[in-house]
Design an enzyme around this catalytic site. Structure first.
Site, PDB file in Angstrom:
ATOM      1  N   GLY A 177       0.807  -1.202   0.000  1.00  0.00           N
ATOM      2  CA  GLY A 177       0.000   0.000   0.000  1.00  0.00           C
ATOM      3  C   GLY A 177       0.842   1.254   0.000  1.00  0.00           C
ATOM      4  N   GLU A 191       2.339  -2.190   8.966  1.00  0.00           N
ATOM      5  CA  GLU A 191       3.418  -3.012   8.432  1.00  0.00           C
ATOM      6  C   GLU A 191       4.670  -2.862   9.290  1.00  0.00           C
ATOM      7  OE1 GLU A 191       3.918  -1.971   4.324  1.00  0.00           O
ATOM      8  OE2 GLU A 191       2.131  -3.065   3.698  1.00  0.00           O
ATOM      9  N   HIS A 235      13.527  -7.795  -0.079  1.00  0.00           N
ATOM     10  CA  HIS A 235      12.261  -8.131   0.555  1.00  0.00           C
ATOM     11  C   HIS A 235      12.447  -9.470   1.251  1.00  0.00           C
ATOM     12  CE1 HIS A 235       8.054  -8.875   1.325  1.00  0.00           C
ATOM     13  NE2 HIS A 235       7.794  -7.644   0.940  1.00  0.00           N
ATOM     14  N   ARG A 268      12.538  -4.482   7.412  1.00  0.00           N
ATOM     15  CA  ARG A 268      12.899  -5.434   6.365  1.00  0.00           C
ATOM     16  C   ARG A 268      14.343  -5.914   6.436  1.00  0.00           C
ATOM     17  NH1 ARG A 268       9.844  -3.031   0.979  1.00  0.00           N
ATOM     18  NH2 ARG A 268       7.747  -3.584   1.648  1.00  0.00           N
ATOM     19  N   HIS A 318      14.543  -6.251  -3.859  1.00  0.00           N
ATOM     20  CA  HIS A 318      13.205  -5.673  -3.980  1.00  0.00           C
ATOM     21  C   HIS A 318      13.205  -4.190  -4.320  1.00  0.00           C
ATOM     22  CE1 HIS A 318       8.945  -5.211  -3.303  1.00  0.00           C
ATOM     23  NE2 HIS A 318       9.130  -4.370  -2.304  1.00  0.00           N
ATOM     24  N   ARG A 355      14.539   1.758   3.523  1.00  0.00           N
ATOM     25  CA  ARG A 355      13.201   2.277   3.261  1.00  0.00           C
ATOM     26  C   ARG A 355      12.181   1.681   4.214  1.00  0.00           C
ATOM     27  NH1 ARG A 355       8.690   0.557  -0.018  1.00  0.00           N
ATOM     28  NH2 ARG A 355       9.824  -1.377  -0.437  1.00  0.00           N
TER      29      ARG A 355
END
Length: 525
Positions: free
Chosen positions: A49, A113, A229, A277, A338, A373
């Site tokens: 999202g 998340e 990822h 991540r 990713h 990120r």
């Protein structure tokens, strides 16, 4: 060689490129060149999202803090503030354009998340990027002064004393070279995940924009920060793009387990499976190496079948097509390249170091992401800074004498015999980067990688000089350039920070290394 004159040239048709084109078309003529189908981009595959402050318990300060913490001390805090504060209004504009997000009435259904302290991820089921692109493409197609040209591969930027004046573009169907001369050029060519053997990116993500900007003499920053990822579906033989299993699954209760069923993330972070991540990817990498396994499990069986089918219908369907019922079976997963956090260095108006050249989206380094990120910030960053690029570019647009066109080549498209050599070299680069410049690095492997990539670049340049030109050779040239940049920046950073982890320098060193790694060629193309 045909020459086309336009006011604005946009290279790339993801969210950043389409947003810029749509806004710029209100003032002037826009040409968009894109390699494949209009919707084939990393935006299209963004499942999770777009993060923004809409929750009653959320605030700009909290979103900024989460972003800066994930960025490990390298975020441009002004850029972060701009993104967080301007984002919600622009999301409302997307809704006005026709984009749909899950929720009822004016209330969005917000996900949480990894790395976020609040529920703030707006989504459309589990295919948010696809829905945003659908709405943007529909509006772009309705504009008479936007020309979209598909199946084109940008080759190099056109330069003169006034700065960037457009780009040379290869028509993949006709095999002809075209020159697009523009007052302003927007680079929004996406990421470079295809640099690595395992990636969630589509085949077109070969770092073209970054490579072109580098050859033209633009400043490039922080290419060592490649985000892997943590959870792509482990399914040998699925092709060039691994199926991404959204981080939102962990936000919904999924637990990472070893093949024997042991939950292991608590050993690596007090946030468990909701860690950021880079932490999760390194933890999985560690468990795989300790146990000699090829994958770990992402277990959603405790979430409930109805919730899984409701929140993740497309992931559920894709797994089911591969023989995995995620409502009753754990999903085998591995990390995959990713997102490129480094890129073409820009200011907060999306201006690069080359006059008349703007950059946004994954191609750019705005300073928002720093060394890592935060999940679902990428679409927000692309939206905010492509809008700022448009405002700045329209204000600066000025006439200039036509540039002198000196194309880098004038040859036809390549045949099948040559593609064998190109395909082999492309695989060697991807394998080299995965083995030597992956999730966990060390100085010896980086040294070996640099020696080999230097040799491969020479081989690729010989191909570029000797073989007929085609899209595959152009992509190979760009992959080699991006790989060199990643290796060079990784060698420069003598610490471990964010997405860059070097076993020989395991600690973060704020005293000596709290700065960007910058690359710039001294003799542009």
């Amino acid at each position: 060689m045909e020459s086309v004159q336009t006011d604005f040239l946009v290279i790339g048709s993801g969210m950043a490129g389409l947003t810029f084109a749509l806004n710029a078309s209100e003032h002037a003529k826009v040409v968009v060149v894109t390699k494949k189908e209009q919707a084939e981009s990393n935006t299209n595959y963004a499942q999770g999202g777009i993060a923004a402050v809409f929750g009653d318990d959320d605030s700009y300060d909290l979103h900024e803090e989460d972003t800066i913490q994930a960025g490990a001390g390298l975020c441009n805090e002004r850029a972060v503030k701009i993104m967080v504060e301007e984002g919600p209004r622009l999301i409302d504009e997307l809704v006005d354009l026709g984009a749909h997000f899950t929720g009822s009435g004016s209330r969005f259904d917000l996900w949480r998340e990894g790395g976020h302290s609040r529920e703030r991820v707006i989504h459309f089921e589990d295919r948010t990027g696809y829905e945003i692109e659908r709405a943007l493409i529909q509006k772009v197609k309705a504009r008479d002064n936007i020309l979209i040209l598909e199946n084109r591969t940008a080759v190099d930027l056109i330069l003169d004393e006034n700065g960037c004046r457009g780009a040379y573009v290869f028509d993949n169907e006709s095999g002809k070279l075209e020159a697009f001369v523009a007052s302003t050029t927007m680079l929004a060519a996406g990421g470079a995940g295809q640099t690595y053997l395992h990636t969630t990116n589509p085949p077109i993500a070969t770092g073209d924009g970054i490579a072109m900007a580098y050859r033209a003499g633009a400043k490039i920053a922080n290419m060592e920060f490649v985000q892997f990822h943590p959870t792509s579906l482990y399914f040998p033989g699925t092709g060039d793009r691994a199926l991404l299993i959204s981080e939102a699954t962990r936000g919904a209760g999924a637990v990472l387990r070893t093949r024997s069923g042991e939950a292991f993330m608590e050993k690596y972070s007090d946030k468990g499976s909701l860690a950021s991540r880079d932490v999760v990817a390194r933890a999985i990498d560690s468990e795989l190496k300790i146990r000699g396994d090829e994958f770990v499990y992402l277990d959603m069986t405790g979430t409930g079948a109805r919730k899984i089918r409701s929140k993740f219908p497309n992931i559920y369907k894709a797994c089911l097509e591969r023989g995995i019922d995620m409502t009753s079976q754990p999903i085998p997963v591995v990390p995959a390249a990713h997102y490129m956090c480094g890129g073409v260095l820009t200011d907060t108006e999306a201006r690069t170091s080359l006059p008349r050249l703007y950059c946004a989206g994954e191609t750019a380094y705005t300073g928002v992401h720093g060394a890592n990120r935060l999940a679902s910030n990428s679409l927000l960053e692309a939206l905010v800074f492509s809008k700022r690029a448009y405002r700045s570019a329209v204000g600066e647009k000025a006439a200039a004498p036509p540039p002198r066109l000196e194309p880098p080549f004038q040859k036809g498209s390549s045949g099948a015999k040559e593609r064998v050599v190109i395909t082999h070299t492309r695989f060697e680069i991807k394998r080299l980067m995965w083995d030597y410049v992956g999730i966990v690095r060390n100085s010896a492997r980086l040294k070996k990688a640099r020696l080999r990539i230097d040799e491969l670049i020479k081989e690729v340049e010989e191909m570029f000089s000797d073989l007929p030109i085609g899209s595959q050779l152009l992509e190979l040239r760009n992959l080699a350039s991006v790989s060199l940049m990643v290796i060079a920046c990784a060698n420069m950073r003598k610490e471990s920070r964010g997405l860059h982890y070097n076993k020989d320098y395991p600690d973060r060193d704020d005293e000596h290394w709290k700065h960007n790694t910058i690359l710039q060629v001294s003799n542009p193309q």
